[in-house]
Structures are given as C-alpha cells and as structure tokens.
Design a protein around this motif. Structure first.
Motif, PDB file in Angstrom:
ATOM      1  N   LYS A   1     -17.530  45.821 -16.539  1.00  0.00           N
ATOM      2  CA  LYS A   1     -18.538  44.858 -16.096  1.00  0.00           C
ATOM      3  C   LYS A   1     -19.389  44.385 -17.266  1.00  0.00           C
ATOM      4  CE  LYS A   1     -20.687  45.833 -12.222  1.00  0.00           C
ATOM      5  NZ  LYS A   1     -21.391  46.596 -11.172  1.00  0.00           N
ATOM      6  N   VAL A   2     -19.825  45.303 -18.101  1.00  0.00           N
ATOM      7  CA  VAL A   2     -20.647  44.934 -19.254  1.00  0.00           C
ATOM      8  C   VAL A   2     -19.863  44.070 -20.228  1.00  0.00           C
ATOM      9  CG1 VAL A   2     -21.906  45.846 -21.243  1.00  0.00           C
ATOM     10  CG2 VAL A   2     -22.141  46.956 -19.019  1.00  0.00           C
ATOM     11  N   GLU A   3     -18.586  44.428 -20.429  1.00  0.00           N
ATOM     12  CA  GLU A   3     -17.748  43.631 -21.329  1.00  0.00           C
ATOM     13  C   GLU A   3     -17.584  42.204 -20.817  1.00  0.00           C
ATOM     14  OE1 GLU A   3     -13.249  43.787 -23.350  1.00  0.00           O
ATOM     15  OE2 GLU A   3     -13.921  45.328 -21.916  1.00  0.00           O
ATOM     16  N   GLN A   4     -17.399  42.062 -19.504  1.00  0.00           N
ATOM     17  CA  GLN A   4     -17.247  40.731 -18.921  1.00  0.00           C
ATOM     18  C   GLN A   4     -18.538  39.920 -19.043  1.00  0.00           C
ATOM     19  OE1 GLN A   4     -14.332  39.170 -17.182  1.00  0.00           O
ATOM     20  NE2 GLN A   4     -15.746  37.610 -17.901  1.00  0.00           N
ATOM     21  N   LEU A   5     -19.675  40.570 -18.805  1.00  0.00           N
ATOM     22  CA  LEU A   5     -20.965  39.881 -18.922  1.00  0.00           C
ATOM     23  C   LEU A   5     -21.245  39.465 -20.357  1.00  0.00           C
ATOM     24  CD1 LEU A   5     -23.159  42.078 -16.533  1.00  0.00           C
ATOM     25  CD2 LEU A   5     -22.286  39.779 -16.105  1.00  0.00           C
ATOM     26  N   MET A   6     -20.901  40.307 -21.304  1.00  0.00           N
ATOM     27  CA  MET A   6     -21.099  39.959 -22.710  1.00  0.00           C
ATOM     28  C   MET A   6     -20.204  38.784 -23.106  1.00  0.00           C
ATOM     29  SD  MET A   6     -23.485  41.759 -24.082  1.00  0.00           S
ATOM     30  CE  MET A   6     -23.162  41.602 -25.829  1.00  0.00           C
ATOM     31  N   GLU A   7     -19.000  38.750 -22.546  1.00  0.00           N
ATOM     32  CA  GLU A   7     -18.105  37.630 -22.846  1.00  0.00           C
ATOM     33  C   GLU A   7     -18.670  36.324 -22.295  1.00  0.00           C
ATOM     34  OE1 GLU A   7     -13.500  36.169 -21.919  1.00  0.00           O
ATOM     35  OE2 GLU A   7     -14.192  38.198 -21.366  1.00  0.00           O
ATOM     36  N   TRP A   8     -19.201  36.370 -21.069  1.00  0.00           N
ATOM     37  CA  TRP A   8     -19.818  35.167 -20.494  1.00  0.00           C
ATOM     38  C   TRP A   8     -21.051  34.744 -21.293  1.00  0.00           C
ATOM     39  CZ3 TRP A   8     -19.568  37.123 -14.731  1.00  0.00           C
ATOM     40  CH2 TRP A   8     -18.257  36.960 -14.262  1.00  0.00           C
ATOM     41  N   SER A   9     -21.837  35.724 -21.722  1.00  0.00           N
ATOM     42  CA  SER A   9     -23.050  35.405 -22.488  1.00  0.00           C
ATOM     43  C   SER A   9     -22.730  34.798 -23.836  1.00  0.00           C
ATOM     44  CB  SER A   9     -23.903  36.668 -22.670  1.00  0.00           C
ATOM     45  OG  SER A   9     -24.337  37.164 -21.426  1.00  0.00           O
ATOM     46  N   SER A  10     -21.599  35.167 -24.393  1.00  0.00           N
ATOM     47  CA  SER A  10     -21.216  34.577 -25.673  1.00  0.00           C
ATOM     48  C   SER A  10     -20.864  33.102 -25.538  1.00  0.00           C
ATOM     49  CB  SER A  10     -20.030  35.339 -26.268  1.00  0.00           C
ATOM     50  OG  SER A  10     -18.887  35.226 -25.423  1.00  0.00           O
ATOM     51  N   ARG A  11     -20.476  32.693 -24.329  1.00  0.00           N
ATOM     52  CA  ARG A  11     -20.147  31.291 -24.098  1.00  0.00           C
ATOM     53  C   ARG A  11     -21.372  30.492 -23.690  1.00  0.00           C
ATOM     54  NH1 ARG A  11     -14.757  32.220 -20.322  1.00  0.00           N
ATOM     55  NH2 ARG A  11     -13.513  33.391 -21.860  1.00  0.00           N
ATOM     56  N   ARG A  12     -22.125  31.021 -22.730  1.00  0.00           N
ATOM     57  CA  ARG A  12     -23.308  30.332 -22.228  1.00  0.00           C
ATOM     58  C   ARG A  12     -24.412  31.349 -22.009  1.00  0.00           C
ATOM     59  NH1 ARG A  12     -22.103  25.993 -17.616  1.00  0.00           N
ATOM     60  NH2 ARG A  12     -24.158  25.381 -18.371  1.00  0.00           N
ATOM     61  N   SER A  13     -25.636  30.940 -22.299  1.00  0.00           N
ATOM     62  CA  SER A  13     -26.765  31.867 -22.149  1.00  0.00           C
ATOM     63  C   SER A  13     -27.056  32.162 -20.686  1.00  0.00           C
ATOM     64  CB  SER A  13     -28.009  31.274 -22.810  1.00  0.00           C
ATOM     65  OG  SER A  13     -28.293  29.986 -22.283  1.00  0.00           O
ATOM     66  N   ILE A  14     -26.707  31.237 -19.788  1.00  0.00           N
ATOM     67  CA  ILE A  14     -26.885  31.433 -18.349  1.00  0.00           C
ATOM     68  C   ILE A  14     -25.537  31.190 -17.675  1.00  0.00           C
ATOM     69  CG2 ILE A  14     -28.075  30.678 -16.259  1.00  0.00           C
ATOM     70  CD1 ILE A  14     -30.336  29.676 -17.996  1.00  0.00           C
ATOM     71  N   PHE A  15     -25.032  32.196 -16.968  1.00  0.00           N
ATOM     72  CA  PHE A  15     -23.760  32.006 -16.285  1.00  0.00           C
ATOM     73  C   PHE A  15     -24.009  31.891 -14.773  1.00  0.00           C
ATOM     74  CE2 PHE A  15     -24.345  36.277 -17.983  1.00  0.00           C
ATOM     75  CZ  PHE A  15     -24.529  37.033 -16.832  1.00  0.00           C
ATOM     76  N   ARG A  16     -23.255  30.998 -14.154  1.00  0.00           N
ATOM     77  CA  ARG A  16     -23.405  30.723 -12.740  1.00  0.00           C
ATOM     78  C   ARG A  16     -22.609  31.747 -11.928  1.00  0.00           C
ATOM     79  NH1 ARG A  16     -25.169  25.132 -12.671  1.00  0.00           N
ATOM     80  NH2 ARG A  16     -24.830  25.042 -10.416  1.00  0.00           N
TER      81      ARG A  16
END
Length: 348
Positions: A52-67
């Motif tokens: 879960k943390v790895e997935q969230l970090m990947e999303w954060s690397s793309r956009r600061s706010i993920f939907r």
C-alpha cells in the motif's frame, strides 16, 4: 562371606528425568501451528502495508494529489493496516455542480500538496488525496456527508475524531491555515510555497506608468495634485476597504457565500463574530460608504450658505441615509455578536 545383593542403579546426581504427560503432544503441536499461523498473519500484514505504501508513493511521484473512488478509499484509507496519515478533500468539481467554492479551495489545496511534495521533509507518513462526489458518491453516503468542500484527516490508527474535520466555515481554506491544522493533527510541519504571481507587479507598473504619463501631459498645470476632494476620496476608499475586512479576506481566503445543502438557502452574512464571507465585506463596504455620504450631506447642509429650502432637502436626505444604513449595519452587528446590546452590571 555374606551374600551380596544385586547392584542398585543410581541416577547421576543433579539430573532428573522429566517425562511429558500422556496426551501433551497434540497440545504442543497445536501451539506450534498457532505460532506459525500468527507469524504468517503478521508477515502478511507487513507485506500488505508495504504494498500500500509503495503504491501511494508511486502515485505521489506522479501527482501531489491523487483522486480516489469508493474502492480505493476503502482499500487505502478505511481498511487496515495503515501507518500513514491521509488528508482527503471531499469536493464537487464537475461543472454541472456549479461549486465555485470547491474550485477556490482546490487551488489552495494544490498549493499545499505541492509544497509538501517538493519539500525536503517529504516522506511516506503523509499523503494528500481527493474524493469527488461524482466519482465517489458511495463514500459521501458512507460518511453521511452532505456538503462540499470538506477536509478530513484520517490518522494512522483509529477513526477520525471531531478535530480531524477542518473547520472551513470559521477559518477559511487558505493553504497556510490548512498547513497549521495538519501540523496540529500529525506533527508534520509544511512550509507553504506559493507560485510567483506577477499580476500585482504588472498592475503596479501600469498604475505608475499611468500616473507618470498623466503628470507629464499636465506638467504645466499641476494644481489638481493639491485638490483636497480628490485626496479625500482616495483616503475614504482605502478606509472602506480596510474596515470592511478586505485584508482579512486576503489572509484567510473565506468563501464568497454559504449555501445550505438542505434547503438551498444562500447566506451572505456569517453567523459568528470570528469569521465572515467575502460578500459580507462587500455589504459592509457599501453601508459604510452610504453612511459617510449621509454625514457629508449633513455637513454640507450645515456649512453652506445657499438657499434654505435646498439646504433643508440636503439635510433630510443626509439624515435619512445615516439613519437607514446605520440601522442596517447595527442589525448585522447584532446577528454576529449575540447578546447585544450589552448590559453593564454595577456593583453596589
């Protein structure tokens, strides 16, 4: 010679043989299996948390706010395990919703999230996400949420408390205020970096150019600089802007007005003395201007030497402006400061 008895078998000193009671082997086997199962469950939780943390970090690397939709919200926010804090903005940004406050709050939220993403203190302990009403209607229903925008903090452990919901109506949605609220809830301090805005610089340059050009064109006749009426009007405009709360609006960033989600009624006056709407400051500005105009007319009627009838009309108009608009201003004051008029208690 006497008879010798059979040699006795003695156990070595200091040693005692212990035997397991009958039927204890299945119990030990069950205990061993239970320990293995607990260890496997703990390992499974650790692996799930890491994913879960790895997935969230990947999303954060793309956009600061993920939907997030309903499934992502339940997986990454509601379902354990979780060792990170999540800031969620519940909003309605679709054009058909016509939520101008949501768009303004989203801009401040983007500034805050970008400040965290590009800061040196960025880590996997805090993430920013967003749930739009049209993408996560089930989430709104699950949380019994009927207004937007709303900011909530979901802590690493346990359910959100009352203080984990940001008081937008009282504080406003400026990025600095959101950062202060996050620091109180998570001990994560975010320094807000706003993108450069050159509109103020351009406006100032245009104003200086306009004034300079006007002075150059009328360089042979600068008597207008000493016009007391002109300077008085400029001073009054500044006073009206400051006394109506324009600076407070600039700092706090409150919404223009508030629409009740239950009956659709729009409120332009905030019911608390600790906050205000942008429309409220505009109303106060107009009331102060009207009262000032009435005072100017009263002074003109008293000091001028013209026709008595004309002076009387000016006096009545000025008095009417002062009485009507000051009464309106006083009624707004009463609605915000409950208990007015204040009563003084004298000690005997």
């Amino acid at each position: 010679m006497g008879a010798r008895g059979a040699p006795s078998r003695r156990r070595p000193a200091g040693r005692r043989l212990r035997y397991l009671p009958a039927g204890s082997f299945p119990f030990l086997l069950l205990l061993l299996l239970l320990c293995i199962q607990l260890g496997g469950g703990q390992k499974k939780k650790e692996n799930l948390l890491a994913e879960k943390v790895e997935q969230l970090m990947e999303w954060s690397s793309r956009r600061s706010i993920f939907r997030m939709n309903g499934d992502k919200f339940r997986k990454f926010i509601k379902a354990p395990p979780r060792n990170y804090s999540m800031i969620v903005m519940f909003t309605a940004l679709q054009p058909q919703r016509q939520c101008s406050v949501c768009r303004q709050a989203n801009e401040e939220y983007q500034i805050l999230a970008n400040s965290w993403r590009y800061s040196s203190a960025f880590c996997n302990k805090l993430f920013f996400s967003m749930v739009d009403y049209d993408e996560g209607t089930d989430v709104f229903q699950q949380l019994n949420m009927n207004s937007a925008p709303t900011f909530m903090h979901f802590p690493p452990k346990g359910r959100p408390k009352r203080a984990d919901t940001f008081d937008l109506q009282r504080i406003g949605f400026a990025a600095e205020q959101l950062a202060k609220w996050i620091a109180d809830r998570t001990d994560v301090h975010i320094r807000v970096f706003r993108p450069p805005n050159y509109s103020g610089t351009i406006a100032l340059a245009l104003l200086v150019s306009l004034v300079g050009g006007l002075l150059y064109l009328r360089r042979n006749n600068l008597e207008f600089i000493y016009n007391k009426t002109g300077w008085a009007m400029v001073s009054l405009c500044i006073v009206f802007a400051m006394t109506s709360g324009q600076m407070w609006n600039h700092i706090r960033g409150p919404p223009y007005a508030h629409k009740n989600p239950h009956n659709g009624q729009v409120s332009y006056i905030h019911g608390s003395s600790q906050a205000q709407f942008v429309a409220e400051s505009h109303i106060i500005l107009v009331l102060n201007a009207a009262i000032t105009m009435g005072m100017v007319l009263l002074n003109e009627a008293a000091t001028s030497k013209g026709d008595v009838g004309k002076r009387r009309i000016i006096c009545l108009v000025g008095l009417g402006l002062v009485v009507f608009f000051f009464s309106f201003l006083l009624s707004i004051f009463r609605s915000k400061y409950h208990g007015y008029p204040y009563r003084a208690f004298l000690l005997r």
